[in-house]
Structure formats: C-alpha cells, structure tokens
Design an enzyme around this catalytic site. Structure first.
Site, short mmCIF file in Angstrom:
data_model
loop_
_atom_site.label_atom_id
_atom_site.label_comp_id
_atom_site.label_asym_id
_atom_site.label_seq_id
_atom_site.Cartn_x
_atom_site.Cartn_y
_atom_site.Cartn_z
CD GLN A 101 -2.72 1.45 2.36
OE1 GLN A 101 -2.19 1.79 3.41
NE2 GLN A 101 -4.02 1.28 2.26
CE1 TYR A 172 -2.77 9.23 7.10
CE2 TYR A 172 -4.44 7.57 6.61
CZ TYR A 172 -3.56 8.17 7.51
OH TYR A 172 -3.50 7.75 8.80
CB CYS A 374 -10.57 -8.67 17.33
SG CYS A 374 -10.49 -6.87 17.46
CB CYS A 377 -9.69 -3.03 23.44
SG CYS A 377 -8.07 -3.47 22.77
C1 LIG Z 1 -3.20 -0.47 14.04
C2 LIG Z 1 -3.89 -0.15 12.75
C3 LIG Z 1 -3.17 0.40 11.70
C4 LIG Z 1 -3.80 0.68 10.48
N1 LIG Z 1 -3.06 1.12 9.41
C5 LIG Z 1 -3.65 1.30 8.20
C6 LIG Z 1 -2.87 1.60 7.05
O1 LIG Z 1 -1.64 1.71 7.10
N2 LIG Z 1 -3.53 1.78 5.88
C7 LIG Z 1 -4.90 1.65 5.78
O2 LIG Z 1 -5.45 1.80 4.68
N3 LIG Z 1 -5.64 1.34 6.85
C8 LIG Z 1 -5.06 1.13 8.03
N4 LIG Z 1 -5.81 0.73 9.11
C9 LIG Z 1 -7.27 0.55 8.91
C10 LIG Z 1 -7.60 -0.89 8.51
O3 LIG Z 1 -7.01 -1.27 7.29
C11 LIG Z 1 -9.13 -1.09 8.37
O4 LIG Z 1 -9.61 -0.27 7.32
C12 LIG Z 1 -9.88 -0.77 9.68
O5 LIG Z 1 -9.14 -1.17 10.81
C13 LIG Z 1 -11.24 -1.49 9.73
O6 LIG Z 1 -11.06 -2.90 9.64
P1 LIG Z 1 -11.17 -3.91 10.89
O7 LIG Z 1 -12.52 -3.66 11.52
O8 LIG Z 1 -11.07 -5.27 10.29
O9 LIG Z 1 -10.06 -3.59 11.82
C14 LIG Z 1 -5.20 0.44 10.33
C15 LIG Z 1 -5.92 -0.12 11.41
C16 LIG Z 1 -5.29 -0.43 12.60
C17 LIG Z 1 -6.06 -1.07 13.70
#
Ligand SMILES: Cc1cc2nc3c(=O)[nH]c(=O)nc-3n(C[C@H](O)[C@H](O)[C@H](O)COP(=O)(O)O)c2cc1C
Length: 398
Positions: A101, A172, A374, A377
C-alpha cells in the site's frame, strides 16, 4: 470446498482465498524506512496463517508525506528496493501474494516528525493534528507528487510485490483530493468529481505507461462524517472513473482521522489515549476524568460497529465491473460466507482480527473457530504511535 476458500483473481494476482489482511501500519522498520526483521517475521506469520493475500501497512512515497510515526516504511528511493525484496521473497515462499500500500499522508501527519510543513489540496486545518493550516499545493507540487507515486509503483514492482494499493481513503493526501470536505480548489484539481479525481487518474495513466498491466488497486472512502464529505453517490462516480482509468479493484472503507473512530469502530479507548496519546497526555491527570466526555463526544465510534462498509461495497459492486474488496468490522465466518456467496463483495479484508490471530484464516478453514477473538478495544491503533504493532487485548502497557 466452500467458495470463501477458493482462489480469486484480482488483476494479475491469484489470491489464495477471499479473506485478506487489510493494510495495517506495523511500525516495524529502521529509521531510514526499510523493513526490519520483525516486519518480515510478522508477514511470515500472516502468510503461514492462511491469509488469501497480504496488504502491507502504508508505505511512504516521499519524505513530506511520511506518517506521524518514526517507523513508517518508505519507498522513496531506488536504494530501498533490495530491503523490500527480502520481505517479498519470504512471503512468496508460502505462495502468498503481497501488495504494497503506497501513501502520502498529506495534512494528517506531524511536521515535527517529517521535517516539512503538512500539505493538502486546500489550506483547511485538520481538527485532529495540532498543526498549522496545511500548505496548499501548487500545480508543480501536485505533478511532483504524481511522479513520486508512479516511481513508488515502479519500485514496488521491482521489489517483487504482486501489486500496489493506492491509499486514497481515510483522509490521507489522495483521499483529501477526492473529498469535497477537504478539497475546495477552483482549478482543474477541484470542484467537480472529475476534477477531484484527476490526481488519481494521472497516477494511474502514467503508471500504466511504465508498468503496463501490473496490478493496481485503490482504497477509497464511501462516506465521511462531514456533511460536505464523501458520500455513496460520489464514491460510485469515483469507482466508475477508477474502472475507466484501468484500476484493477476497489477496496471500500470510510472515515477520515478527524472523524474519530469511524474507520475502525468499537470501544472508545480513552484510557489508552491518556496513557499514550500526545495530546491527552498533556492534560493534567486530575482533569482527565472531566475531559473524557468531551473527547468522547468528538471522537466516539458511530454504530454499527460491525460490517459497516458492506452496504456501500454492495452498492458500488452493482455499478462497476471490477472486483470489490470490503473492510470494516468483519469478524464472523458465517457473515463472510454471506457476503461472498451473495455477491456483496468479491473479497473481504480484515485488520484487527489479524493482529490478535495472524492464523485466523487457517482456523476458519479448519473449522476450529467461527469468530475472531478481537474485542475491538482499539488499544492497537493508539499504541502504534509509540511502539510496534501488537494486540493489547484491553490491557494498558506497563
Ligand atoms: C493499528 C492499525 C493500523 C492501520 N493502518 C492502516 C494503514 O496503514 N492503511 C490503511 O489503509 N488502513 C489502516 N488501518 C485501517 C484498517 O485497514 C481497516 O480499514 C480498519 O481497521 C477497519 O477494519 P477492521 O474492523 O477489520 O479492523 C489500520 C488499522 C489499525 C487497527
């Protein structure tokens, strides 16, 4: 075999199954921005654990677009290519595709860390980062950014990545051009949807001249909190433009940083913020209890906490003929099956579930588990400001 665990093609890439690791900043690299051994090991665990493909955390394409973390990987020079090659080779030894990415953080970063003023399409102050108004990019500077994205794509290809994802979501830089809330320009880079999309279109067109049919996908927002922010109608128009510009797939997300816990949902982690976050840490301990409801009001997660981008992905999927990836609050195998089998999305991506269980896909596949462990939190996202990615499982670091 269940459809979820069958191979899927996106551009030139064959994903091992429909459950992939969403981009997640790992905070694991050297100060120069090269992957370190911990990052390689992290990806190795994900590859061994059965992920259909891995999308890396965001990788910077030029120094003024660096993240507000000291440990963001950077693909801003040819010398870095070899360090990424090592990581790719390790992941490929498990036959798992890996996508880089690439991002420019725009106004959502800290100039103290990048050493440059923040930049944006329009000089609108970000409500989360305590920075001056961002510098409004000139046309020459926009072209310089486009060139650097294209160079980033070429370098990712040279390093052996199976494809790249343009980070055009979450506020971004590319996302700030797409969003009418952050882009108030009156020239050819703002105003109509077509103009706001122009920067992404130029990157795709120029990249195609250099890397031909290399797989390029884009992560976009389908909606944002602000009334004048992204909405589903705009996101559909942008998705159609992406298809026209030969983007290989669209990854559907939502929210920008100043919206608070929109992109990722669940518990409002005030205690972890008070422990780790630069701004909350500045509030004297005795005032923190009083401050909590105010901070919470501004940044709390909206409901629902689960599957919150699926309706948008489904709408976008009906309007375009390229594959769709959906991310956000996806936690249960039965729900994943429902999404894939009912054609709401071609792929599902998860972030937090892979932090606690890098082998969650194998567990699903082997029938050992039906739901992610998960607990949302959200300590992981706050913790990433200070230390490498890990699951805190609701416990404050010592
Ligand atoms: C610790 C952390 C770092 C993340 N870094 C990025 C990132 O670098 N690029 C991005 O597009 N999304 C990033 N996200 C967002 C995730 O890709 C995702 O869109 C979001 O957490 C929702 O998905 P989930 O419910 O499965 O966690 C990050 C999320 C977390 C928790």
């Amino acid at each position: 075999m269940n459809k979820v665990f069958e191979e899927v093609k996106i551009g030139k890439i064959t994903f091992k199954n429909s459950i992939i690791r969403s981009a997640t900043h790992e905070g694991m690299c050297t100060e120069k921005g090269e992957p370190n051994e911990d990052l390689i090991k992290k990806f190795e665990q994900l590859a061994k654990g059965g992920a259909g493909a891995i999308i890396t955390g965001f990788v910077g394409i030029m120094p003024n677009g660096n993240a507000p973390s000291k440990y963001m990987p950077m693909i801003d020079s040819d010398e870095k290519i070899d360090s990424f090659k090592k990581l790719v080779d390790r992941v490929h030894s498990y036959d798992t595709p890996i996508i880089m990415q690439i991002a420019h953080c725009g106004r959502q970063t800290r100039s103290k860390i990048t050493g440059y003023p923040t930049v944006a399409p329009s000089p609108i102050k970000d409500k989360l980062y305590n920075e001056d108004r961002p510098h409004e990019l000139t046309e020459d500077e926009i072209y310089e950014i486009i060139d650097n994205f294209v160079l980033g794509i070429e370098r990712a290809k040279k390093a052996g990545f199976d494809g790249v994802e343009l980070h055009a979501a979450h506020g971004y830089l590319l996302s700030s051009f797409l969003s009418p809330h952050m882009n108030k320009r009156k020239d050819k880079w703002g105003g109509s949807t077509e103009n706001r999309f122009r920067i992404v279109k130029e990157i795709l067109l120029r990249a195609r001249e250099r890397v031909e049919d290399y797989t390029i996908i884009a992560k976009i927002n389908a909606y944002e909190k602000a009334k004048d922010g992204m909405n589903i109608e705009e996101a559909i128009k942008i998705s159609k433009y992406l298809e026209e510009a030969k983007c290989d797939a669209i990854d559907v997300s939502c929210g920008i940083e100043e919206d608070g816990f929109w992109t990722l949902r669940g518990n409002f982690p005030f205690e972890m913020m008070a422990h780790d976050n630069h701004r909350i840490k500045k509030i004297p301990k005795s005032f923190r209890k009083i401050a909590k409801p105010f901070v919470k009001m501004q940044f709390e997660s909206p409901k629902p906490y689960k599957l919150f981008n699926v309706p948008s992905a489904e709408k976008i999927k009906k309007e375009v003929n390229i594959p769709i990836i959906v991310v956000g609050g996806i936690r249960r195998l039965d729900e994943i099956k429902e999404i894939i089998e009912n054609n709401k999305s071609d792929i599902v991506a998860m972030s937090k579930p892979f932090i606690i269980e890098p082998n969650i896909v194998n567990k699903f596949k082997e029938g050992k588990q039906e739901v992610s462990r998960c607990i949302d939190c959200n300590y992981c996202i706050i913790g990433i400001e200070e230390r490498p990615l890990k699951c805190y499982y609701g416990k404050l670091p010592k």
